[in-house]
Write an enzyme that holds these catalytic residues in place. Structure first.
Site, PDB file in Angstrom:
ATOM      1  N   GLU A 194       9.746  17.299  14.425  1.00 12.39           N
ATOM      2  CA  GLU A 194      10.164  17.017  13.054  1.00 12.39           C
ATOM      3  C   GLU A 194       9.423  17.937  12.088  1.00 12.39           C
ATOM      4  OE1 GLU A 194      10.834  13.030  10.373  1.00 12.39           O
ATOM      5  OE2 GLU A 194       8.904  13.257  11.372  1.00 12.39           O
TER       6      GLU A 194
ATOM      7  N   CYS B 285      13.543  11.440   6.467  1.00 10.44           N
ATOM      8  CA  CYS B 285      13.503  11.124   7.887  1.00 10.44           C
ATOM      9  C   CYS B 285      14.890  11.023   8.498  1.00 10.44           C
ATOM     10  CB  CYS B 285      12.719   9.837   8.125  1.00 10.44           C
ATOM     11  SG  CYS B 285      13.235   8.464   7.092  1.00 10.44           S
TER      12      CYS B 285
ATOM     13  N   GLU C  10      10.078   2.077  10.562  1.00 10.59           N
ATOM     14  CA  GLU C  10      11.024   3.193  10.522  1.00 10.59           C
ATOM     15  C   GLU C  10      10.181   4.453  10.550  1.00 10.59           C
ATOM     16  OE1 GLU C  10      13.085   6.205   8.117  1.00 10.59           O
ATOM     17  OE2 GLU C  10      13.001   4.393   6.880  1.00 10.59           O
TER      18      GLU C  10
ATOM     19  N   LYS D 142       0.863  -1.173   0.000  1.00 12.04           N
ATOM     20  CA  LYS D 142       0.000   0.000   0.000  1.00 12.04           C
ATOM     21  C   LYS D 142       0.901   1.225   0.000  1.00 12.04           C
ATOM     22  CE  LYS D 142      -1.892   2.999   1.958  1.00 12.04           C
ATOM     23  NZ  LYS D 142      -1.900   4.473   1.653  1.00 12.04           N
ATOM     24  N   PRO D 143       1.119   1.863  -1.195  1.00 13.35           N
ATOM     25  CA  PRO D 143       1.944   3.067  -1.233  1.00 13.35           C
ATOM     26  C   PRO D 143       1.186   4.272  -0.685  1.00 13.35           C
ATOM     27  CG  PRO D 143       1.034   2.627  -3.404  1.00 13.35           C
ATOM     28  CD  PRO D 143       0.606   1.487  -2.515  1.00 13.35           C
TER      29      PRO D 143
ATOM     30  N   GLY E 197      11.314   4.334  15.978  1.00 12.64           N
ATOM     31  CA  GLY E 197      10.908   3.004  15.560  1.00 12.64           C
ATOM     32  C   GLY E 197      11.829   1.897  16.020  1.00 12.64           C
TER      33      GLY E 197
END
Length: 484
Positions: free
Chosen positions: A387, A289, A255, A180-181, A460
């Site tokens: 972030e 990230c 991640e 699932k993109p 993660g």
């Protein structure tokens, strides 16, 4: 039918292209112009169920898991070859979908995606177990087996690479996959479905369902036919993924977010360090990230380095991703751009100094933001602690090695970090103390599929790449044979 089909953007289930069960479709936007370029099918729960069933059937009939590791490796090598043969088409799709500069797509995304499949093709040959020495009168040995059906859920920023980092090891180990993109960036996932089929991956082994996270992603996550979840995305969604998978006791690797510190000591080679600093926060328009948005600088060189950045950063080419000279393209979407603006506005309200940048770039209706350097923020500012995920760099001074390490470790994240120094002893000493899954010395983003990466703390757990990645896609069975 062509084995590589994007239009009309259908789902890929059981080796066949199909519309969503309810006919729903969603728009794909070119972030460099803010214009709709195509539509793709928007999967619902029924479509996800069909994809998982196809993956389960393919796993159970042994069409893939029953092959030898060597044969799976041959097919994965062919995938790598096809990626290279179709590099221009893939680069154009990735650039159109994400807004990446076309030169970056070729140099990074295509190259790394091909290397990923090549690396895991080699590892497919080496899956083995071990004989264990025990006091029993028995032969005891272990063997590694595939887990089953893997749900691979990937984000918008590196669609091709992050899909390969999950699909590659999953296939090498003999699993089947439902991918699932991200709903914003589905195009390369659909293209790769055709490439995988063309390389010889049997029908049903890899399935692609495009759609939204709350509908398609949630249905995939909760499906009882899924045996393992591999997720890359935000920490907030990662918590939900972990909690939901935990209800069914499904193993998960994830991640998540990052907010890495890049530490510059007084003995650093500043010319080399500046290159690493800029790369760390503008690479992929800061949507990385493992980027380095926090710069920690020894006070003795703080003013000097700020001056160098004030001169150098505005000269980084920002513009149309199709221009080979472009280094920084647009943000991936309007919501990502607004998020960056909100953080920079907050910095201004807190009295920070905007060294350069700090505003949108009006270009062709796209979602552009000028690379921005911010000084004079306290460490507890949200702009430092959270972030941002855009081309924004905060700069803080420090007075000692101990303070630098403490500042670097002061956020909830722990994905990556960097150290710029010519003192080899210090480099190793500081690397040992940094709470991060990967530490780069005197550069940034040195990545290779042989080197594992992943996070600690809110970034993660589990590792992608390297032989360690296969641990997440296999289960160990022990066999004990009595010799009495």
């Amino acid at each position: 039918m062509s084995p590589i089909e994007i239009e009309p953007g259908r789902l890929f289930v059981g080796g066949q292209w199909r519309e969503a069960a309810d006919g729903a479709r969603t728009e794909v936007v070119d972030p460099s112009r803010g214009a709709v370029v195509t539509t793709v099918a928007e999967a619902g729960a029924a479509d996800v169920d069909a994809a998982v069933r196809a993956a389960r059937e393919a796993f159970d009939d042994g069409a893939w898991s029953g092959l030898s590791g060597r044969e799976r490796g041959r097919i994965l090598h062919r995938v790598a070859e096809l990626i290279r043969e179709n590099a221009d088409e893939l680069a154009q799709l990735e650039s159109l979908d994400v807004g990446k500069p076309i030169s970056l797509c070729h140099a990074v995304d295509i190259t790394n995606a091909a290397n990923d499949y090549e690396h895991f093709a080699a590892l497919a040959h080496s899956l083995d177990g071990a004989v264990r020495n025990t006091p029993m009168n028995a032969l005891a040995y272990t063997k590694r087996e595939p887990i089953g059906v893997v749900a691979a859920i990937t984000p918008f920023n590196f669609p091709l690479i992050l899909a390969g980092s999950k699909i590659g090891p999953a296939l090498a180990a003999g699993n089947t996959v439902v991918h699932k993109p991200a709903d914003e960036t589905p195009l390369s996932a659909l293209y790769m479905a055709g490439l995988l089929q063309r390389a010889g991956v049997p029908d049903g082994v890899v399935n692609v369902v495009t759609g939204t996270g709350p509908v398609a992603g949630e249905a995939l996550l909760r499906h009882r036919g899924v045996d393992k979840v591999a997720f890359t995305g935000s920490t907030a969604i990662g918590r939900h993924v972990a909690a939901t998978a935990g209800e069914a006791l499904k193993p998960v690797t994830m991640e998540l977010g990052g907010n890495a510190a890049n530490i510059v000591f007084e003995d650093a080679d500043l010319e080399k360090a500046v290159g690493a600093i800029i790369k760390a926060f503008v690479f992929n328009t800061g949507q990385f990230c493992m980027g380095g948005p926090r710069l920690l600088v020894a006070r003795s060189v703080h003013s000097t380095l700020l001056g160098i950045l004030a001169d150098a950063v505005p000269g980084v080419p920002v513009g149309d991703p199709r221009d080979p000279g472009t280094v920084v393209g647009p943000m991936a979407g309007e919501k990502h751009l607004k998020k960056v603006e909100e953080y920079v506005d907050l910095a201004r309200k807190e009295g920070a100094r905007i060294v350069c940048g700090g505003e949108r770039l009006d270009l062709d209706g796209g979602f552009y933001y000028r690379p921005t350097v911010i000084a004079d923020l306290s460490n507890d500012s949200r702009v430092v602690q959270e972030e941002i995920f855009g081309p924004v760099l905060t700069v803080q001074p420090f007075d000692s090695e101990e303070e630098a390490v403490a500042l670097a470790n002061s956020t909830p994240y722990g994905l990556a970090s960097g150290v710029q120094t010519t003192n080899l002893a210090r480099a190793h000493r500081v690397a040992d103390r940094l709470q991060a899954g990967i530490v780069w010395i005197n550069d940034w983003a040195m990545l290779d599929p042989a080197v594992p990466f992943g996070g600690v703390k809110d970034s993660g757990y589990g590792r992608e790449y390297g032989p360690e990645a296969l641990d997440a896609y296999t289960k160990v069975k022990s066999v004990v044979v009595s010799l009495d």
